[in-house]
Design a protein around this motif. Structure first.
Motif, mmCIF file in Angstrom:
data_model
loop_
_atom_site.group_PDB
_atom_site.id
_atom_site.type_symbol
_atom_site.label_atom_id
_atom_site.label_comp_id
_atom_site.label_asym_id
_atom_site.label_seq_id
_atom_site.Cartn_x
_atom_site.Cartn_y
_atom_site.Cartn_z
ATOM 1 N N THR A 1 0.835 -1.206 0.000
ATOM 2 C CA THR A 1 0.000 0.000 0.000
ATOM 3 C C THR A 1 0.864 1.249 0.000
ATOM 4 O OG1 THR A 1 -1.746 -1.178 1.181
ATOM 5 C CG2 THR A 1 -1.834 1.226 1.206
ATOM 6 N N GLY A 2 1.928 1.245 0.792
ATOM 7 C CA GLY A 2 2.835 2.387 0.806
ATOM 8 C C GLY A 2 3.460 2.642 -0.551
ATOM 9 N N ILE A 3 3.825 1.576 -1.241
ATOM 10 C CA ILE A 3 4.398 1.719 -2.585
ATOM 11 C C ILE A 3 3.357 2.290 -3.537
ATOM 12 C CG2 ILE A 3 5.331 0.420 -4.545
ATOM 13 C CD1 ILE A 3 6.584 -1.471 -2.413
ATOM 14 N N ASP A 4 2.103 1.849 -3.406
ATOM 15 C CA ASP A 4 1.026 2.418 -4.221
ATOM 16 C C ASP A 4 0.915 3.922 -3.993
ATOM 17 O OD1 ASP A 4 0.285 0.074 -5.436
ATOM 18 O OD2 ASP A 4 -1.521 -0.248 -4.251
ATOM 19 N N VAL A 5 0.959 4.330 -2.722
ATOM 20 C CA VAL A 5 0.848 5.752 -2.387
ATOM 21 C C VAL A 5 1.994 6.534 -3.014
ATOM 22 C CG1 VAL A 5 1.022 7.410 -0.482
ATOM 23 C CG2 VAL A 5 -0.459 5.404 -0.260
ATOM 24 N N ILE A 6 3.210 6.034 -2.879
ATOM 25 C CA ILE A 6 4.393 6.729 -3.402
ATOM 26 C C ILE A 6 4.310 6.901 -4.915
ATOM 27 C CG2 ILE A 6 6.870 6.409 -3.811
ATOM 28 C CD1 ILE A 6 6.991 5.194 -0.960
#
Length: 752
Positions: free
Chosen positions: A244-249
């Motif tokens: 999810t963090g990678i998606d946000v970035i």
């Protein structure tokens, strides 16, 4: 049973119209089409988002920057020949895999988006397009069957009220409720109510009183990461460095118009658009992203190449239950419980060590290592609690393999440095081991060129000394050592003390990890060990954990600690996604320098959130704090009102793992039977309702995932269990050619 006693249709309510619903409709269509006994069904599918087929998570309308966490070749939409007792299968052209769907779309349109091969990582929206197509196909099939209706309702189901002989399905619009004989709950991922979390509420109060902004849940990205609050000049804190963090970035950068280009060396370079935030501060408890998912070399022949355990096996788990399991009664059933860290993790570590060194040194070494490990392994199964004081049982089990590997490394290095000839007499199989070692470290073609010089030791040693590993492997065999600690902590805690040092170590690790992932899950020792032990053998973990297989405190630790290790080791993003993240760190748009054990608190002087790195000393002020962590399912705290309402009515209850001389553990999921029916507050089973997916997490493990082809996938078997509860097959429904419809299949491990 095809209708009730009055002759009216069986009424089915399906709550949630996402991917699992697509699989449900496929099985219903295939089974009902082939029935000789007529069936009448009224099917009503409810979905709040209206994204029937993909659901909101896989919506075709989402950002194009998010990747699916599965290669194209590992996604299906229908049962296939591998599913034992699936019943009739649809014709092949009506049940394409994602790869086949993409190929057909490319042939039809020429659109390069669909020009994918089995090993490619698709964008998530592409999966959504395919799910929508297949959903529509199966709805059309069902509607073409006499006596079957399918109704789609874009509405949120908020409650179920008992109404004999079934349940009234209550929706948020207050419309007259449907009364269903059977309800299938497929609500998928959700989030927890922030007002029930003291930390979230403290952050929310601070944000309300100051100029900062708090996002409790990252999805949907288009809403949570709005450009007004996270545009140019702002600093965004991304709390969570998983998928999810990678998606946000990627959404805040590439999704804002930035681009990635390959330079002359083949590395990604980020070209900003000017619309992205000034910086994204990414942080988590470990300070690490999930590790890059390796190139899947097993896809060419899954049944042959997926790893079959030698030490960490279902029979081994059963043996441990007999010898060291602690009796307990859970939901009225006796279970002998284990301790994950003391009883199971040592076997996983032993299996990983065996895979690591066997990948590096080959089959000859593997057999020698098995022989060396077996005596202590047998002792462990007989009395694990007395083995090496429990705390270091894993190290003790690995020791015979590690000592054998050290002797092998010494022999290999002697040849590689020219102090011994490859064909000298050895007590170990040096020649095949060196052949394998060189192929792993340098590449098979270069290994062959080097081995052509092996009969001239000095020349051979000189040639080897000049080589560099394209995968950044150590060139000395002695430097290849498996340890559990370095596996889960690849950046040594004593290797940095400042933010700058941590970022340098982090980038170095990212480069090496991406290279290792590109080498593949059959050739790279570290990736092979993680992929085989934690993905291919996941069915063993499930057998050990499900239905109270672990003691209460151990179960708590397993979910809070070891599930995170599992996700980081084998549930990571693609190499391409991690290359993009690397480029963003190098360009200064992503800041990972706060490191492990970061804390967040409000900074009244600036009115912003302050993120502090406890190990690096870094302090970063952020305007927007996005919680990019996946919320564990908790029926009592869920944002969807239906779960608290069902608890209030006593139709469901939360599952409890009772402690023995320790507190109980209540993960948050529902108390369900093996048929996925809820246990009511009074202890009776409610067989008219079935829950699949996140609500089963707790009493069961790893129940979430896209359907895989050729894998006897558990999701299809779970769906069949539900269907046969109201639509049992009679002898008259078996067609004469049913055996040809469903070829016999061998035993296949549950899917990943």
């Amino acid at each position: 049973m095809t209708s009730d006693r009055s002759g009216r249709p069986i009424r089915l309510a399906i709550v949630g119209g996402g991917p699992t619903c697509t699989y449900v409709l496929e099985r219903l269509a295939a089974l009902i089409q082939r029935r000789r006994t007529p069936v009448t069904l009224d099917i009503v599918i409810f979905d709040l988002s209206g994204e029937f087929g993909p659901g909101q998570v896989h919506s075709p309308r989402q950002t194009v920057t998010s990747y699916l966490n599965r290669i194209v070749g590992q996604v299906a939409f229908a049962a296939d020949e591998s599913v034992i007792d699936a019943g009739p299968l649809l014709p092949a052209e009506q049940r394409p895999t994602l790869l086949e769907w993409c190929r057909a779309k490319y042939a039809e349109t020429g659109d390069e988006r669909f020009n994918l091969v089995a090993e490619d990582w698709p964008k998530r929206y592409l999966h959504g397009l395919a799910l929508r197509d297949q959903f529509d196909r199966y709805v059309e099939m069902l509607r073409a069957i006499d006596g079957v209706t399918v109704t789609l309702r874009q509405q949120e189901v908020v409650d179920l009220a008992e109404r004999s002989p079934g349940f009234a399905v209550l929706t948020s619009d207050g419309a007259p409720p449907m009364t269903a004989d059977y309800v299938l709950m497929l609500t998928g991922h959700s989030s927890n109510r922030p007002e029930l979390d003291p930390q979230q509420m403290a952050w929310a109060r601070f944000a309300q009183d100051h100029r900062s902004h708090l996002v409790h849940s990252a999805y949907p990205l288009e809403q949570s990461c709005d450009a007004e609050r996270s545009g140019p000049g702002t600093v965004v804190g991304c709390m969570g460095m998983g998928l999810t963090g990678i998606d946000v970035i990627l959404y805040l950068t590439e999704g804002r118009g930035g681009t990635f280009e390959r330079d002359a060396a083949g590395k990604f370079v980020y070209r900003p658009s000017g619309a992205e935030p000034e910086k994204v501060v990414a942080f988590s408890r470990t300070g690490l992203f999930t590790f890059a998912r390796p190139y899947n070399q097993k896809e060419v022949d899954v049944n042959r190449l997926e790893y079959k355990g030698r030490f960490f096996t279902i029979p081994a788990v059963a043996r441990l239950r007999e010898t060291v399991g602690v009796p307990n009664v859970i939901s009225g059933i006796e279970q002998r419980q284990l301790d994950f860290q003391a009883h199971l993790l040592p076997l996983i570590q032993l299996e990983m060590a065996l895979i690591f060194y066997s990948t590096l040194y080959g089959d000859e070494f593997r057999q020698l290592a098995i022989n060396a490990a077996e005596p202590d392994y047998d002792k462990f199964l007989a009395d694990a609690d007395a083995f090496a004081g429990r705390a270091d049982a894993g190290q003790a089990l690995i020791l015979p393999v590690a000592e054998l590997a050290a002797r092998m490394a010494q022999a290999v290095d002697a040849v590689l440095t020219g102090s011994a000839a490859i064909d000298d007499p050895h007590t170990l199989p040096v020649r095949p081991v060196i052949e394998r070692f060189l192929a792993v470290v340098y590449r098979p073609d270069r290994a062959a060129e080097l081995l052509a010089l092996a009969h001239r030791p000095a020349e051979f040693a000189a040639a080897v000394a000049r080589e560099e590993s394209p995968w950044r492997h150590p060139t000395s065999a002695a430097d290849h050592v498996f340890t559990w600690d370095t596996t889960i902590n690849p950046i040594a805690r004593d290797s940095y003390s400042t933010p700058e040092e941590y970022q340098a170590r982090f980038l170095d690790f990212l480069d090496r990890d991406i290279r290792w992932a590109a080498q593949g899950n059959l050739v790279n020792p570290a990736k092979a060990a993680a992929d085989a032990a934690w993905r291919d053998l996941r069915s063993v973990v499930i057998e050990a954990v499900d239905f109270g297989g672990l003691r209460a405190s151990s179960h708590r630790a397993f979910l809070r600690v070891y599930t995170r290790h599992h996700n980081r080791l084998c549930q990571g993003a693609s190499c391409e996604a991690m290359e993009k993240v690397t480029a963003l760190v190098e360009a200064g748009y992503v800041d990972i320098s706060v490191g492990p054990d970061a804390t967040v608190e409000g900074d009244p002087a600036s009115g912003r959130f302050r993120v502090t790195g406890q190990r690096t000393g870094a302090e970063r002020l952020v305007d927007v704090l996005i919680d990019a962590r996946v919320h564990p399912f908790d029926a009592e705290r869920d944002v969807m009102p239906i779960y608290p309402n069902l608890l209030r009515r006593g139709i469901v209850r939360k599952w409890r793992n009772p402690g023995i001389d320790e507190p109980d553990f209540v993960p948050g999921g529902l108390d369900l039977t093996r048929e996925f029916h809820p246990v009511r507050a009074d202890g009776t089973v409610e067989s008219r309702i079935t829950f699949l997916g996140p609500p089963s997490e707790g009493v069961m493990y790893h129940q979430i995932g896209a359907l895989r082809p050729n894998k006897d996938h558990h999701v299809i078997r779970d769906i069949l269990c539900w269907i046969r509860g109201f639509l049992p097959e009679s002898e008259s429904d078996r067609s004469p050619d049913s055996e040809s419809d469903q070829p016999a299949a061998g035993s296949v491990q549950p899917s990943n």
